[in-house]
Each structure stands twice: as C-alpha cells, then as structure tokens.
Motif scaffolding. Structure first.
Motif, short mmCIF file in Angstrom:
data_model
loop_
_atom_site.label_atom_id
_atom_site.label_comp_id
_atom_site.label_asym_id
_atom_site.label_seq_id
_atom_site.Cartn_x
_atom_site.Cartn_y
_atom_site.Cartn_z
N SER A 70 41.09 48.03 33.62
CA SER A 70 41.31 46.71 34.22
C SER A 70 42.61 46.76 35.00
O SER A 70 43.37 47.73 34.91
CB SER A 70 41.39 45.62 33.14
OG SER A 70 40.14 45.36 32.59
N ALA A 108 38.02 49.54 39.07
CA ALA A 108 39.46 49.39 38.79
C ALA A 108 40.22 50.66 39.16
O ALA A 108 41.30 50.60 39.76
CB ALA A 108 39.68 49.04 37.33
N THR A 150 41.66 41.34 36.54
CA THR A 150 40.27 41.53 36.93
C THR A 150 39.36 40.90 35.86
O THR A 150 39.77 40.71 34.72
CB THR A 150 39.95 43.02 37.09
OG1 THR A 150 40.45 43.74 35.96
CG2 THR A 150 40.57 43.58 38.35
N TRP A 183 39.82 40.10 45.39
CA TRP A 183 40.68 40.14 44.20
C TRP A 183 41.98 40.93 44.46
O TRP A 183 41.96 42.05 44.94
CB TRP A 183 39.96 40.79 43.01
CG TRP A 183 40.82 40.72 41.78
CD1 TRP A 183 40.85 39.74 40.87
CD2 TRP A 183 41.83 41.66 41.40
NE1 TRP A 183 41.82 39.99 39.93
CE2 TRP A 183 42.44 41.16 40.22
CE3 TRP A 183 42.30 42.86 41.93
CZ2 TRP A 183 43.46 41.81 39.57
CZ3 TRP A 183 43.32 43.52 41.28
CH2 TRP A 183 43.90 43.00 40.12
N LEU A 215 34.17 45.40 40.04
CA LEU A 215 35.22 46.09 40.76
C LEU A 215 35.48 47.45 40.13
O LEU A 215 35.46 47.59 38.90
CB LEU A 215 36.52 45.27 40.73
CG LEU A 215 36.46 43.87 41.37
CD1 LEU A 215 37.78 43.17 41.16
CD2 LEU A 215 36.11 43.96 42.85
N ARG A 234 38.77 41.12 31.39
CA ARG A 234 39.96 41.95 31.14
C ARG A 234 39.85 42.74 29.85
O ARG A 234 39.43 42.24 28.81
CB ARG A 234 41.19 41.04 31.06
CG ARG A 234 42.51 41.79 30.78
CD ARG A 234 43.63 40.83 30.53
NE ARG A 234 43.41 40.04 29.34
CZ ARG A 234 43.92 38.82 29.12
NH1 ARG A 234 44.70 38.28 30.04
NH2 ARG A 234 43.67 38.17 28.01
#
Length: 832
Positions: free
Chosen positions: A171, A108, A185, A153, A106, A188
């Motif tokens: 994160s 962030a 996430t 998420w 991801l 971390r």
C-alpha cells in the motif's frame, strides 16, 4: 417556493431513497462520488446535508440540491426543479440507480518505483521535504507522484511505502506538498517503514507516517529499538497488533503522539489496549512541547538526536502499565549499564536517575537529578532535586514516604548513599574522558535560510571564492580557495592540512589569518609559539576536530613538530608518564590527546619540513610584482575608505554560519579509481591519499546539492573531481617538481631574464636582486639550493664576486601542460 424552503422541506433521506442508496450504522454510507470502500460519507438528517471525509474525494459538504445535481450531472436549475417535484413524494419511482463504482486497482509497487525517479528531478518536492525536516529523502525512500499522471490517486504528493511482513510494498501513503491533504491507497494494508525485527526490545509508536520518517534515520540511546507509524489517533490496526504480539523479546513500547487534546486522549486509550494485548509490558510516553508533534520538533531542532535522546531519557511510565522493575543489582551498588537510566536498588525502594548526571565543569558544584522511586508494590514517585541540598533531601524523603507508605528515615539514608555513588560515578566519567564540552553556536532561522539558499545554489566553490576576496584577500585566487577547503575540513572524518610557503613579507601570514577567520571561531586555535611538551599536556579531546593555525612553524622545536605530525597522521598522542597516588606512591600512567585536526602553517623554509610536506598540500605564495601591485592597491583603497570593513566582517560571519550547517557525513566516490595522478610525483601514495581526501571535502561542501545512497552517504559527482583537479593543479605540479614552490618561482624569473640575453649569459647576484626583487638573504638561499641541485653553475671567487650560468634549462611549461592534459582527459571520460 424559495431555495431555502426547498432545502428545509426536502429530506436528505428521501433523496437517498430516490437513488436507492442505503445508510448504514452511525449514519454513514459509501460515498457515491468516488471509489469508496470505507463508508466515508456521513449523513446529517437534522440539517439535510451530507459530508464526505475521504481526502481523495472532490466532494465535501453537500445539501439536497447539490446531491441531485451531482448524481444527475445536471445544472443547478435542473436540480432545483427536480427537488421541487420530489417534495411530498420522497419515495417516488427511483431513476436508474447508477452502479457504485468499484475501487480502482492500483499497482502500489509500480507507482512507488516511478515516484522515486520523479523525486530525483522534482525541485518543489525536494524543497517540501527540506521544509518538513525530511531532507534525507533518498535514505528514507521518499518518492513523488507528478500531477500529470493518468490515475488520480496521490497526484502532487510525496509517496511513502507501506510494507507487509515479507518486506513487499503493498500500500502507499501520500502527503500533498501543497495544502494539508494526506491519503492512503484503497484497502490499506502493511506497516511503515517495515515490520519490526524479531529481536526488537523497545518499540517507538508515532502518530503518523511523517512523524516516523522524521526521526527514522537518527540513532537513539535505546535497547534494540524499532520505530513504527500509527495511522492517526485511531490508527492502531490489526496488523500493528499482530506485529507487536509476535515480538517475543519486546520489553517496552514508547508512545510518541501529538501533545494536543486528541493525542493525549489517544495515548491513554492505546496504552490500555496495548496492556491488554501484552500484559506485563512497560508502556511509556514522551512529552513533546505543548501543541507540537514529532515532525515539528524534529524539523525545528538543530540536533535531532540530542533532542529526542533527552525526551526518551525523560519519558514517563503510564500509571496503569506494569511497573518498571529493573533487574536487581547487589545492594549498595549503582547499575550504570544504561548511562541515561542509572539504577540504585535497596531493600526499601528502587531509585532510577533519569538522564544520568551532568559532568561538565560548571555543574560540579551541584548534583541535580531527576529521580523515579519505585516501591516493592510497584507504586511510583517522581522527584527533581539537588542532592547537595540537605533540606531538599529531607523534604523529598518525607514526600516519597507519604506517597509510597515507606519510612522517611530509610529513604533519606538511601539518598545519602546514592549521592556518594553518583559522585564516584561522575568522577569516573570525567577521569575517563577529560573532555571539554565544545561550544555549540546555533544558527538563527533567518541566517539559516540565507545559508541554505547559498549552499544549494550552483557553482558553490566559485561563489565561495568570490566571498573570500570580499573578506580581504586580493589575488591568490587558487591558493585562497585551496586553503579554505583545507580549513573547512575540521569537523569531517578526513581532515586536511596545508603548508603555506613564501619569503618574509610575502603575505603568507595574512593569507592564513583571513582564511581562518572564515571558519567558526569556536573551533580555531591560533599559535605563534608552542613549547615542547604543551601538546601532550592538554585534555584528551582538546584538539578534536579543531583547526590549528601556526603563523610561523619555523619557530617550533622538534618535539612540538613531532606532536603536530602525529596529530596530522595518527590523530592521537600517547605519552607514558608517572604520577603520585593518594598514598604517595609513584605509579605509571598514560596520557592521551586525541585528534583529528585540520591545520594550516606558514614557513619560509619548506625544504626543512619533508615529513610535514608529505602530509600537507604545499601552497606557494604568489610573490610576483603583479601580485604586489594588487595588494598595494587594496591597501590604498582600504585606507581611503573605499573598502567597507563591515562588509568583510559580514562575509566572515556568513561563511562561519554556512560551515556550522554542514554535517560530517560519510562520502562514497564511485569515480575514485578513474583518476590517475602523475606516476612521477613525489611520494605518489601520500599524494593520492591527499587528493582523495580533498575530493571528499569538496563533496561535503556540496552536500546540499549531492545525491545520497540508501545508507545516507553523500555521493561524489564528476564535477567534484574536476573542481578538485583545478584547485590542486599547482600543488600536484609541485609534487612532481624537484624544486619547491618559492624556489620554482625564483628560477622561472631567472630563466625568463636570461633567456632574453642568451642561454650562455652569465649573471651576478646584484643583477638578480634588481630583477626578482627578493631580499639578499632569500636570494642567497635560493641560489645556493639551485647550485646544489645543479640547475645553476657557479663560477669565480668570493672576494671578487661570483658569476652564474643556468646549467639545466628544464621545460616547466611542457611539464605543466602534460599533467593538465592527462587530468582533463580522465575527467572528460567520466561524463561519457
């Protein structure tokens, strides 16, 4: 074979072996039903079940049949049949083992940036933040992730960033606004809100990200402090430890964990770990109310700063930590450098007065203190007592002596000397401030909810105007709203002032009285008469952030008027005076009285107060026949019982509570340079300053509906400028007009009458009194002023009676139209 028999006979370990899944230490494994890099699934062989503890996993508790069904994506019946086949053959040839899904990667920073934009327009997310005491979500940098995003998420969660040592978002933390789920996430890393600054001396550790966010915006009486979030009771990570180790100036860590069984146990464990990490560091903790956490205390407090300053002042040092040994001060002196922790050092022990001393007048008959007494060996005793009670001092000395192995008589001598020092310190504080403690009235939960609903709803000023009418003011729609905005500024950094002008009996005093009754009663000071020096002789903060109401400013003498003007402009009165000291000698001294104040005054002679007018908004009472009829109708209905006096009282109490909920925040107006007032206005500089202050006050009234910048400042919206111009229009026109408000009303009535009969028509005083309805004295004053300004020409002789003609037919309507057009064009341009 029944389903229960299948579940009893088929081992969960056999199922795992069938699918080629391995169980690690502590009967834990990576969950096969979501991207899991942290071994979130726990296996329970005794019950043949498994449970996934990851908040982001849709699967929680599963038995052997559910496990098969989910692994094979089959029906319940198919899973039961397969389970029967596996009984007795738990390690049969495995089916094709599904590849363990890799954790999603991801971005962030991108998710967080998008969440900030989503938050701006998501009502439910904002409401959740309000309910959790996080109403300053802009300042705190709280975002929201929509349910409609492609990646799963954090959907439906408020989003907060975890940052690395360089301040980059690495994160994310998500908290569901429905339910109690919270997520990080994968993998971390990072800390919330930031790595502490290198100069940090005091570090506050809370149990969760939400706890830190709840108190992050407030200011506390701690030395160079920073706030950092742990990630639960077991959430002191390697990054936390590294960051703490690198703080070279760190002196104390304050633990602010939940006051429940888990929080208390974690406080002890974390304290021990921190002491090993940095030996000699002071580790303390605050004791929250039973069963509560930082967020709960902050969200339920009317004054968060005061609540937590009190908790920090009363914090306890953990016994196994290095003892707090304050820097030694000379014998027989009191170290007052920290007002919340007064230190008295003797050869016997160190005495710390936690929370300082009470200085209010009602507390002067006692000297109640909370003492932390430390021996030279670092042993501690904590005592609460009244130093004015000899018996308590004796008992305290004996108890401390027994616990710390000291001499009771020496401790008692120390306490006697400490009493003298604290008395002197308390008197010094009172002499310096001489401040009356304001009466603070809190708003109950039910009233608070009603007020919030009212303050957050659209068209706030229009609805306030309707309530003012219900409070007892009929007509005067513009004047009453202007006066309310002025009066409501009492607590704000920039206060406002109004001068209400009208003839005797015109209703100006009632206008002032009803508006002032909408303001919290604890801040209103009403005066009918003021002696020359009375303002100078009050306590230093007696008038600070109060609303002063003068029912007849004409009755004030010049000295009192000067004091009012200085409080309006300079916000301070400084008097040089003399006094007799304890030896009988005459000495000089200064007496100081501070503002700021908001004010409203009534007058029949506005032209006499040129200096006051330049500081005030001038409100000309409506003296028309139509307004008189409206007032008479209201009086008749009230006498007939058709108007409920209880409703008027309820409105007043409601508006007072609404104003108690407003905060004196800083305002930034990005459009301040976009509105130009008429250049021919009287004292344009002062008028522009008044206008900008008025816009700020309208923004503050709308503070629950306005955006805030990163510093927590309320941002003015274009609608605030539009409303300000509408309310102030008459006042702006009066600043351009050579005639004051009441005189202009009189002259316009005369022009209207004469215009019907011809511009050269000559009229007398008796004729005008019949037309205008003003008294003989008032009419004489008006005509004399118009003659002096050459708007009217006077002919004839006193013994035969004067006749008058209008000499200057100015076009007031054209002037008003021009000003209104110019202002409207400028405001419309703001939206383009």
């Amino acid at each position: 074979m029944t389903i229960q028999e299948i579940k009893n006979q088929l081992s969960i370990l056999s199922i795992l072996a069938h699918y080629g899944l391995e169980v690690g230490k502590g009967s834990s494994m990576n969950c096969p039903f979501h991207a899991d890099g942290k071994a979130s699934m726990k296996i329970y062989p005794e019950t043949n079940t498994a449970f996934c503890f990851a908040g982001s996993c849709e699967v929680k508790s599963v038995d052997v049949i559910d496990f098969i069904m989910r692994m094979d994506n089959s029906t319940k019946r198919e899973a039961i049949l397969k389970a029967k086949d596996l009984i007795g053959n738990p390690v049969s040839i495995p089916a094709q083992i599904p590849a363990t899904p890799k954790p999603e990667t991801l971005d962030a920073k991108a998710i967080y940036t998008a969440s900030l934009e989503t938050m701006k327009k998501h009502t439910a997310a904002k409401a959740y933040c309000e309910g959790r005491g996080l109403k300053y979500h802009d300042f705190l940098g709280i975002g929201y992730k929509s349910q409609r995003t492609a990646d799963k998420w954090g959907r439906g969660c408020i989003i907060l960033p975890l940052r690395d040592a360089a301040g980059k978002t690495v994160s994310l933390y998500g908290r569901a606004i429905k339910g109690s789920g919270h997520y990080y996430t994968a993998n971390r890393k990072g800390l919330y809100p930031y790595y502490p600054d290198a100069t940090t001396q005091t570090l506050i550790l809370t149990e969760s990200v939400i706890d830190t966010a709840s108190i992050r915006r407030y200011e506390f009486n701690l030395e160079l402090y920073a706030i950092l979030a742990l990630y639960g009771t077991n959430g002191l990570t390697a990054e936390h430890k590294t960051a703490i180790t690198n703080l070279k100036d760190l002196r104390e860590i304050i633990l602010a964990l939940d006051n429940d069984a888990a929080g208390i146990k974690a406080t002890e464990a974390i304290a021990a770990e921190l002491m090993g990490l940095k030996p000699g560091l002071t580790i303390s903790f605050i004791e929250l109310p039973q069963g509560s956490d930082v967020n709960e205390v902050a969200s339920q407090s009317d004054d968060v700063e005061a609540t937590f300053n009190d908790l920090f002042a009363r914090r306890e040092t953990i016994a196994n930590a290095a003892p707090v040994v304050p820097e030694r001060v000379p014998a027989a002196t009191l170290d007052t450098s920290n007002k919340n922790n007064l230190v008295y050092q003797t050869t016997t022990a160190t005495y710390e007065v936690k929370g300082g001393v009470r200085t209010a007048a009602k507390d002067l008959d006692s000297l109640k203190v909370t003492l932390a007494i430390t021996s030279a060996e670092g042993r501690r005793s904590r005592q609460k007592l009244d130093l004015y009670e000899d018996k308590q001092i004796g008992r305290c000395a004996r108890a401390v002596a027994e616990k710390l192995s000291l001499r009771a008589d020496l401790i008692e001598l120390d306490l006697d000397r400490l009493t003298e020092l604290l008395e002197a310190h308390r008197e010094t504080i009172r002499t310096q401030t001489k401040r009356e403690e304001p009466t603070k009235i809190s708003v109950g939960a039910a009233d608070r909810k009603r007020c919030l609903q009212f303050l957050k709803a659209p068209n706030l000023l229009e609805r306030i105007n309707e309530l003012i009418e219900r409070a007892g003011i009929t007509g005067e729609e513009n004047n009453r709203l202007l006066l309310f905005v002025v009066a409501s500024s009492f607590a704000m950094p920039n206060t406002l002032h109004a001068l209400i002008q009208g003839a005797s009996g015109s209703g100006k005093t009632r206008l002032l009285r009803v508006v002032s009754e909408l303001i919290p009663e604890e801040v209103v000071k009403r005066y009918t008469r003021v002696t020359d020096g009375s303002f100078y002789n009050q306590g230093e903060h007696y008038f600070s952030h109060k609303l002063l109401c003068f029912e007849d400013i004409d009755g004030l003498k010049e000295e009192a008027l000067l004091a009012v003007r200085e409080l309006q402009s300079s916000e301070i009165l400084i008097t040089s005076t003399s006094f007799k000291d304890e030896h009988g000698n005459i000495r000089g001294a200064e007496r100081i009285v501070r503002g700021p104040i908001a004010s409203m005054s009534c007058t029949t002679k506005a032209e006499l107060y040129e200096d006051n007018i330049s500081r005030c908004f001038v409100v000309a009472v409506d003296e028309s026949r139509e307004q008189s009829l409206r007032i008479i109708d209201y009086q008749n209905k009230k006498s007939a019982g058709k108007i409920d006096g209880r409703d008027e009282q309820n409105v007043r109490q409601f508006m007072q509570n609404c104003l108690r909920m407003l905060e004196p925040l800083e305002v930034v107006n990005p459009f301040a340079d976009k509105i130009k007032l008429p250049e021919d206005a009287h004292k344009i500089r002062r008028l522009n300053e008044l206008y900008q202050s008025f816009v700020r006050q309208i923004t503050l009234l709308n503070q629950y509906q306005r955006e805030r910048d990163a510093r927590g400042r309320v941002i003015t919206a274009p609608d605030d400028l539009r409303v300000a111009c509408e309310i102030l229009f008459e006042s702006i026109v009066l600043k351009v007009d050579e005639l004051d408000g009441s005189l202009r009303q009189f002259f316009e009535n005369v022009k209207k009458h004469v215009g019907k009969l011809g511009k050269d028509y000559a009229f007398n005083r008796f004729e005008l009194r019949k037309i205008t309805g003003v008294s003989k004295t008032q009419q004489h004053r008006y005509l004399s002023k118009l003659v002096e300004l050459e708007y009217v020409r006077q002919n004839g002789f006193a013994n035969r009676g004067y006749h008058y003609k209008i000499a200057h037919w100015d076009d007031q309507s054209a002037l008003r139209g021009r000003i209104k057009t110019e202002l409207n064009q400028q405001i419309e341009a703001l939206s383009n």
